[in-house]
Scaffold this motif. Structure first.
Motif, PDB file in Angstrom:
ATOM      1  N   ASP A 191       0.833  -1.211   0.000  1.00  0.00           N
ATOM      2  CA  ASP A 191       0.000   0.000   0.000  1.00  0.00           C
ATOM      3  C   ASP A 191       0.863   1.254   0.000  1.00  0.00           C
ATOM      4  O   ASP A 191       0.601   2.205  -0.726  1.00  0.00           O
ATOM      5  N   CYS A 192       1.901   1.241   0.842  1.00  0.00           N
ATOM      6  CA  CYS A 192       2.753   2.427   0.949  1.00  0.00           C
ATOM      7  C   CYS A 192       3.569   2.652  -0.322  1.00  0.00           C
ATOM      8  O   CYS A 192       3.869   3.791  -0.667  1.00  0.00           O
ATOM      9  N   LYS A 193       3.932   1.561  -1.000  1.00  0.00           N
ATOM     10  CA  LYS A 193       4.643   1.719  -2.281  1.00  0.00           C
ATOM     11  C   LYS A 193       3.759   2.498  -3.244  1.00  0.00           C
ATOM     12  O   LYS A 193       4.233   3.340  -4.006  1.00  0.00           O
ATOM     13  N   ARG A 194       2.460   2.187  -3.212  1.00  0.00           N
ATOM     14  CA  ARG A 194       1.516   2.911  -4.073  1.00  0.00           C
ATOM     15  C   ARG A 194       1.335   4.352  -3.560  1.00  0.00           C
ATOM     16  O   ARG A 194       1.347   5.304  -4.334  1.00  0.00           O
ATOM     17  N   ARG A 195       1.209   4.487  -2.225  1.00  0.00           N
ATOM     18  CA  ARG A 195       1.040   5.828  -1.646  1.00  0.00           C
ATOM     19  C   ARG A 195       2.229   6.723  -1.973  1.00  0.00           C
ATOM     20  O   ARG A 195       2.071   7.937  -2.127  1.00  0.00           O
ATOM     21  N   PHE A 196       3.418   6.142  -2.053  1.00  0.00           N
ATOM     22  CA  PHE A 196       4.625   6.922  -2.344  1.00  0.00           C
ATOM     23  C   PHE A 196       4.442   7.726  -3.627  1.00  0.00           C
ATOM     24  O   PHE A 196       4.918   8.836  -3.757  1.00  0.00           O
ATOM     25  N   LYS A 197       3.697   7.157  -4.563  1.00  0.00           N
ATOM     26  CA  LYS A 197       3.492   7.848  -5.845  1.00  0.00           C
ATOM     27  C   LYS A 197       2.311   8.821  -5.799  1.00  0.00           C
ATOM     28  O   LYS A 197       2.365   9.880  -6.397  1.00  0.00           O
ATOM     29  N   VAL A 198       1.220   8.436  -5.096  1.00  0.00           N
ATOM     30  CA  VAL A 198      -0.005   9.230  -5.252  1.00  0.00           C
ATOM     31  C   VAL A 198      -0.480   9.959  -3.991  1.00  0.00           C
ATOM     32  O   VAL A 198      -1.214  10.928  -4.097  1.00  0.00           O
ATOM     33  N   ASN A 199      -0.103   9.507  -2.807  1.00  0.00           N
ATOM     34  CA  ASN A 199      -0.686  10.083  -1.594  1.00  0.00           C
ATOM     35  C   ASN A 199       0.326   9.912  -0.461  1.00  0.00           C
ATOM     36  O   ASN A 199       0.083   9.239   0.532  1.00  0.00           O
ATOM     37  N   ILE A 200       1.470  10.576  -0.668  1.00  0.00           N
ATOM     38  CA  ILE A 200       2.671  10.211   0.102  1.00  0.00           C
ATOM     39  C   ILE A 200       2.510  10.445   1.611  1.00  0.00           C
ATOM     40  O   ILE A 200       3.045   9.682   2.419  1.00  0.00           O
ATOM     41  N   LEU A 201       1.732  11.466   2.011  1.00  0.00           N
ATOM     42  CA  LEU A 201       1.587  11.746   3.449  1.00  0.00           C
ATOM     43  C   LEU A 201       0.970  10.565   4.198  1.00  0.00           C
ATOM     44  O   LEU A 201       1.253  10.334   5.366  1.00  0.00           O
ATOM     45  N   ARG A 202       0.111   9.841   3.503  1.00  0.00           N
ATOM     46  CA  ARG A 202      -0.562   8.706   4.154  1.00  0.00           C
ATOM     47  C   ARG A 202       0.401   7.629   4.662  1.00  0.00           C
ATOM     48  O   ARG A 202       0.052   6.816   5.499  1.00  0.00           O
ATOM     49  N   ILE A 203       1.627   7.624   4.108  1.00  0.00           N
ATOM     50  CA  ILE A 203       2.612   6.647   4.577  1.00  0.00           C
ATOM     51  C   ILE A 203       2.866   6.843   6.080  1.00  0.00           C
ATOM     52  O   ILE A 203       3.094   5.884   6.811  1.00  0.00           O
ATOM     53  N   LEU A 204       2.771   8.106   6.528  1.00  0.00           N
ATOM     54  CA  LEU A 204       3.074   8.408   7.932  1.00  0.00           C
ATOM     55  C   LEU A 204       2.182   7.654   8.905  1.00  0.00           C
ATOM     56  O   LEU A 204       2.608   7.280   9.980  1.00  0.00           O
ATOM     57  N   ASP A 205       0.907   7.459   8.546  1.00  0.00           N
ATOM     58  CA  ASP A 205       0.039   6.781   9.524  1.00  0.00           C
ATOM     59  C   ASP A 205      -0.280   5.342   9.119  1.00  0.00           C
ATOM     60  O   ASP A 205      -1.280   4.776   9.543  1.00  0.00           O
ATOM     61  N   CYS A 206       0.603   4.724   8.322  1.00  0.00           N
ATOM     62  CA  CYS A 206       0.431   3.305   7.988  1.00  0.00           C
ATOM     63  C   CYS A 206       0.556   2.476   9.272  1.00  0.00           C
ATOM     64  O   CYS A 206       1.361   2.761  10.148  1.00  0.00           O
ATOM     65  N   LYS A 207      -0.309   1.470   9.389  1.00  0.00           N
ATOM     66  CA  LYS A 207      -0.320   0.657  10.603  1.00  0.00           C
ATOM     67  C   LYS A 207       0.702  -0.496  10.549  1.00  0.00           C
ATOM     68  O   LYS A 207       0.944  -1.161  11.545  1.00  0.00           O
ATOM     69  N   ASN A 208       1.287  -0.699   9.370  1.00  0.00           N
ATOM     70  CA  ASN A 208       2.259  -1.780   9.192  1.00  0.00           C
ATOM     71  C   ASN A 208       3.527  -1.520  10.029  1.00  0.00           C
ATOM     72  O   ASN A 208       4.090  -0.423   9.997  1.00  0.00           O
ATOM     73  N   LYS A 209       3.971  -2.545  10.785  1.00  0.00           N
ATOM     74  CA  LYS A 209       5.116  -2.377  11.710  1.00  0.00           C
ATOM     75  C   LYS A 209       6.390  -1.933  10.989  1.00  0.00           C
ATOM     76  O   LYS A 209       7.081  -1.023  11.444  1.00  0.00           O
ATOM     77  N   ASP A 210       6.699  -2.598   9.854  1.00  0.00           N
ATOM     78  CA  ASP A 210       7.928  -2.255   9.118  1.00  0.00           C
ATOM     79  C   ASP A 210       7.876  -0.814   8.619  1.00  0.00           C
ATOM     80  O   ASP A 210       8.872  -0.087   8.676  1.00  0.00           O
TER      81      ASP A 210
END
Ligand SMILES: [Zn+2]
Ligand SMILES: [Zn+2]
Length: 431
Positions: A191-210
């Protein structure tokens, strides 16, 4: 047999008193803060949400209920802010009202995969203030959210606070994340790989531990904030301390929607688990302009009513505290008299009902008991002959025969006084 659509709920009469109670408290608290109610359509043009929430937000990507009418695409509203902004611009409220303070209560719709705690039709209590950039208004908004929760008898909640900064700062924040992560993409979830391109701020609140580990190394604090935004944020924190409102700074709080700028906050509760907030909000200083209005700063928040009800400790009680009078008639002639008496008493404001199921005296008394009636009025052969009514006080079990005037006097005494004290109790509770 028809069944309700997954992710929707019937709110049955037993449950509805809790809903009414929460709504009544909300109306009262919003009124104390001088907000007025606004009601806007459940259907809007779908593009309103694409434009305001962002094409790449999760809501627009996956959760919109869409319907087509000819060439037009409509959406069931997934949230309230975009509609309030649209109404503000369309009705020229900037010219008529100046600063607008409004609240709303109503259903919202998202096409969720039905699972625990996620509904397709859910309810929001929310508010918006349009027309001021004053950071003490941010403090008012958070204190209003806090006052609502207190009045709903909810405790043990946490207020998480962050500032995304103005549009420029948000770009800078995106850049900081981009530069920090561009060599570490392999450590992020799909999900974050996709967010990196289109919605990068959302990576900050990803629930994934890594993802969280990787993000922590970026040490994002407030280095993206310009001087003005930093000052505003400091002022807000100071005001919250002044109002004795506890909060936690969370630099990873971004909220999923494009329109947020400046201060954002989220209120969580232990009992809801890590995924689900009770409510959230923040500033959206560019939205009005982006939707075609003049540049107008704004701030707001919304609570999910179903979630409030999950964690609320209030004891359901009827604020109106109705005292039911139940009329039992024992033959056709008595039934006519009963109908007339019922009509009379209702006109005087008493809450009255009667047996429509052809029950015997014993059965009807049992029903009156089930309905928690305060008084029962019995009209039978004996009463008809004497021209009286038998009045039974269900609490004491006492029973007497009275003429009509005495009956009304007795009911006024017995019920009028009880209602009075119930009203006083309500008032002091809300105060
Ligand atoms: Zn700024
Ligand atoms: Zn992730």
């Amino acid at each position: 047999m028809f069944k309700r659509i997954p992710g929707t709920k019937d709110i049955l009469p037993e449950e509805v008193s809790r809903w009414q109670q929460i709504e009544r408290i909300a109306h009262r608290i919003f009124t104390i803060y001088n907000y007025q109610e606004i009601r806007f359509p459940i259907l809007e043009e779908a593009s309103l949400f694409n434009r305001s929430l962002g094409n790449y937000s999760e809501v627009v990507q996956k959760q919109m209920f869409l319907t087509r009418s000819g060439k037009d695409i409509y959406a069931l509203r997934p949230e309230g802010t975009a509609s309030v902004a649209r109404a503000y611009i369309e009705n020229n409220l900037d010219k008529i009202k100046g600063l607008l303070k409004v609240y709303y209560i109503g259903p919202m719709f998202r096409l969720e995969r039905p699972q625990k705690g996620r509904l397709r039709q859910f309810h929001h209590i929310g508010c918006e203030v349009i027309g001021s950039q004053d950071s003490s208004l941010d403090a008012e908004i958070i204190s209003l959210a806090d006052a609502l929760l207190n009045s709903f008898s909810i405790n043990d909640y946490q207020i998480h606070l962050n500032s995304l900064g103005c549009k420029k700062d948000k770009h800078l924040l995106a850049q900081i994340i981009q530069n920090g992560l561009k060599d570490k993409l392999d450590r992020l979830c799909a999900d974050c790989k996709r967010r990196f391109k289109v919605n990068i701020l959302r990576i900050l609140d990803c629930k994934n531990k890594d993802c969280q580990e990787t993000i922590k190394q970026l040490e994002i604090q407030d280095k993206h904030l310009c001087l003005g935004c930093k000052t505003d944020f400091e002022e807000l924190k100071e005001n919250l301390r002044l109002l004795k409102i506890d909060y936690q700074i969370n630099p990873y709080l971004v909220r999923g929607l494009d329109y947020y700028t400046g201060m954002v906050f989220e209120i969580t509760h232990k009992r809801l688990g890590s995924q689900d907030a009770l409510g959230a909000g923040g500033r959206y200083d560019n939205l009005i302009e982006e939707l075609g209005g003049h540049s107008t700063p704004a701030v707001g928040f919304a609570f999910g009513v179903e979630r409030l009800l999950l964690v609320s400790n209030f004891i359901p009680y009827n604020l109106e505290s109705k005292k039911l009078i139940y009329i039992i008639t024992l033959d056709k002639e008595a039934k006519k008299l009963g109908l007339e008496l019922m009509n009379n008493l209702r006109k005087k404001g008493f809450c009255v009902d009667t047996d429509y199921e052809g029950k015997t005296l014993k059965g009807a008394m049992r029903k009156a008991n089930d309905l928690k009636a305060s008084f029962v009025i019995i009209i039978g052969e004996d009463e008809l002959k004497k021209g009286v009514f038998t009045l039974r006080d269900m609490l004491s079990g006492g029973q007497k025969q009275l003429n009509k005037e005495q009956l009304i006097q007795e009911l006024n005494l017995g019920i009028g006084l009880k209602q009075q004290s119930a009203k006083n109790a309500t008032y002091s509770y809300l105060r």
